[in-house]
Design an enzyme around this catalytic site. Structure first.
Site: not given
Ligand code: RB5
Length: 149
Positions: A8, A65, A67, A98, A134
């Site tokens: 994203d 993204c 996180t 695994h 596994h």
């Molecule tokens: C975008 O602001 C953020 O929420 C997205 O990139 C991500 O981290 C969501 O899990």
């Protein structure tokens, strides 16, 4: 091996660097976007990338993204996708060995470019240990998805 890559807006810068890095290593790359830093919705790109794995067009995927968490949640809604959100190389290796993870997720707001490329190299370079307990455990994941566990 063909790798699908998606992000994203919050993962856009690192996706560009990861794409160049893996192309230089000789992998084929399918880039499902996003293609700018404009705000967008991560499930769209997780879904597009998951479809590339499930159709067999790509063998492994990388999703980025802010996180890595939203991408992994969205990808893991697809039966047959085993997406792992990693911010250390040990986990990036073990989730291939695994869990037979087929998608690696991480966050541009969590890892720097150096660690991101190490995560990618480790994940793509590791091999699933298809023996012992596994495959039994990975089969259980499929059974849970089918509602027959
Ligand atoms: C975008 O602001 C953020 O929420 C997205 O990139 C991500 O981290 C969501 O899990």
């Amino acid at each position: 091996m063909k790798i699908v890559i998606g992000c994203d807006h919050a993962g856009f810068s690192i996706k560009k660097a990861v794409k160049e890095h893996i192309l230089a290593k000789g992998y084929e790359v399918e880039d499902v976007g996003t293609y700018s830093a404009d705000s967008c919705h991560y499930p769209l790109y997780a879904h597009a990338a998951a479809e590339k794995i499930l159709s067999g067009e790509c063998q492994l995927g990388i999703l980025i993204c802010g996180t890595g968490i939203g991408m992994s949640m969205a990808a893991n809604k697809h039966p047959g996708i085993r997406a792992a959100c990693c911010s250390d190389v040990f986990s990036a290796r073990l989730t291939r060995e695994h869990n037979d993870a087929n998608m690696l997720c991480f966050g541009e707001r969590v890892v720097g470019i150096g660690l991101a490329l190490d995560l990618v190299d480790t994940f793509l370079g590791a091999t699933y240990m298809n023996s012992g307990n596994h495959p039994i455990r990975v089969a259980m994941l499929s059974e849970i998805e089918k509602g027959s566990f």
